[in-house]
Design an enzyme around this catalytic site. Sequence first.
Site, PDB file in Angstrom:
ATOM      1  N   ASP A 360       0.840  -1.124   0.028  1.00 24.08           N
ATOM      2  CA  ASP A 360       0.014  -0.078   0.058  1.00 24.08           C
ATOM      3  C   ASP A 360       0.786   1.477  -0.127  1.00 24.08           C
ATOM      4  O   ASP A 360       1.519   1.662   1.101  1.00 24.08           O
ATOM      5  CB  ASP A 360      -0.884  -0.033   1.182  1.00 24.08           C
ATOM      6  CG  ASP A 360      -1.808   1.050   1.165  1.00 24.08           C
ATOM      7  OD1 ASP A 360      -1.636   2.034   0.851  1.00 24.08           O
ATOM      8  OD2 ASP A 360      -3.185   0.772   1.832  1.00 24.08           O
ATOM      9  N   HIS A 391      -3.371   0.619  -2.795  1.00 23.84           N
ATOM     10  CA  HIS A 391      -4.400   1.310  -1.525  1.00 23.84           C
ATOM     11  C   HIS A 391      -5.957   1.354  -2.191  1.00 23.84           C
ATOM     12  O   HIS A 391      -5.933   1.838  -3.318  1.00 23.84           O
ATOM     13  CB  HIS A 391      -3.885   2.580  -1.516  1.00 23.84           C
ATOM     14  CG  HIS A 391      -4.902   3.400  -0.394  1.00 23.84           C
ATOM     15  ND1 HIS A 391      -4.821   3.252   0.817  1.00 23.84           N
ATOM     16  CD2 HIS A 391      -5.767   4.514  -0.651  1.00 23.84           C
ATOM     17  CE1 HIS A 391      -5.779   4.012   1.467  1.00 23.84           C
ATOM     18  NE2 HIS A 391      -6.358   4.630   0.733  1.00 23.84           N
TER      19      HIS A 391
END
Length: 468
Positions: A360, A391
């Site tokens: 992420d 993300h």
Amino acid sequence: MLPWSAALALILAMLALLCLLRPRLRSPWERTVGKRTLPGAQNRDDKEEAEGGGPADQFSDGREPLPGGCSLVCKPSALAQCLLRTLRRSAALEPGPRSWLSGPHLQTVCHFVLPVAPGPELSREYLQLADDGLVALDWVVGPCVRGRRITSAGGLPAVLLVIPNAWGRLTRNVLGLCLLALERGYYPVIFHRRGHHGCPLVSPRLQPFGDPSDLKEAVTYIRFRHPAAPLFLVSEGSGSALLLSYLGECGSSSYVTGAACISPVLRCREWFEAGLPWPYERGFLLHQKIALSRYATALEDTVDTSRLFRSRSLREFEEALFCHTKSFPISWDTYWDRNDPLRDVDEAAVPVLCICSADDPVCGPPDHSLTTELFHSNPYFFLLLSRHGGHCGFLRQEPLPAWSHEVILESFRALTEFFRTEERMKGLSRRRASFLGGRRRGGALQRREASSSSNLEEIFSWKRSYTR
């Protein structure tokens, strides 16, 4: 001239491209995850991914391996075993062919920029709050799908309340989740905060990062409209602060059956203070400034708008909007004492599935962004950690939806069946206890009839103390 939304999408795409082309912008974590390997090492990586290994191993020893290199981190329980069986049977976690969307930045940017086609049909309702403010509820009413599958017992569709990110941008993954949920028999509805996504700001008050008061009133209205329908909550990205704050404050009175967070921000204060990689920081900040610029005049009485629009980071923007107000200024510490989403997490009494990615680029590496002790100690919280996904991305080749959507709906179905089985077992136990209790009361009654007056006085005294 391009509309501001298209201009913002173009800027985000250009910034992300720069981030990909300039190696010095990549953090040490990104260099570790994205480095090239020799063919032999690549085979070992593929073998580790098939066995559930990888970056997830670096921070959690008590994990359960899953297909596709994912792992489940949780406290052992009957509910955890039910969820584990569901995830191991899930076809969404099976590894598929690598595509050009496998990179974390591409997963993230495509999620924020690309539109969903065709888009769902939305029916908007404005809900007036106790302080005369407005929030918006977008009910997904189409396109109608034949052969919709009912998700709960008794043939009653469940309501799926979706909370977008804290910046107010409605992304392709939120709309894709609503379309898939509509196909699976849910009533999807999207919650929009004050001043977000076309909801007018009728009072000079915006919703702080972790203040669930507006969401409470929205849930009350949804329960009034669908009183007998099960309610599930899903948040995206920074919208997890609102969902977790609501579950913590309401506890067992949340009226929620289950919840899920896609790429949640758990250490919110540290996240604001550390800052994001500059393309995402500037992109999110620009989006918020554009959205609030139309209300600059209305906010002048309560907020220092010149300081607000001169802010150069998300922290400065948040401080100018909620801390350095003209009416009730507060410190940064006080703000997070009131808005930390984990402040009342021990009171949460609803199963929460958090889906996170080890690569992420917005939240950062899991050993810094995730509170792993929460998942090891709280039986209601479950962490599904994947090797890839960016993300809020978790994208697959078109036209397949994001695999996180499939996993969330499958887990909600498993929760419904688990609680239904538990209620059935409790009912059987109560009927058995009632039957055995009746037999005991019959025998006791015969003994009482043959007892002396002193025993009757003792029984009377016991009854009197019991009814006080």
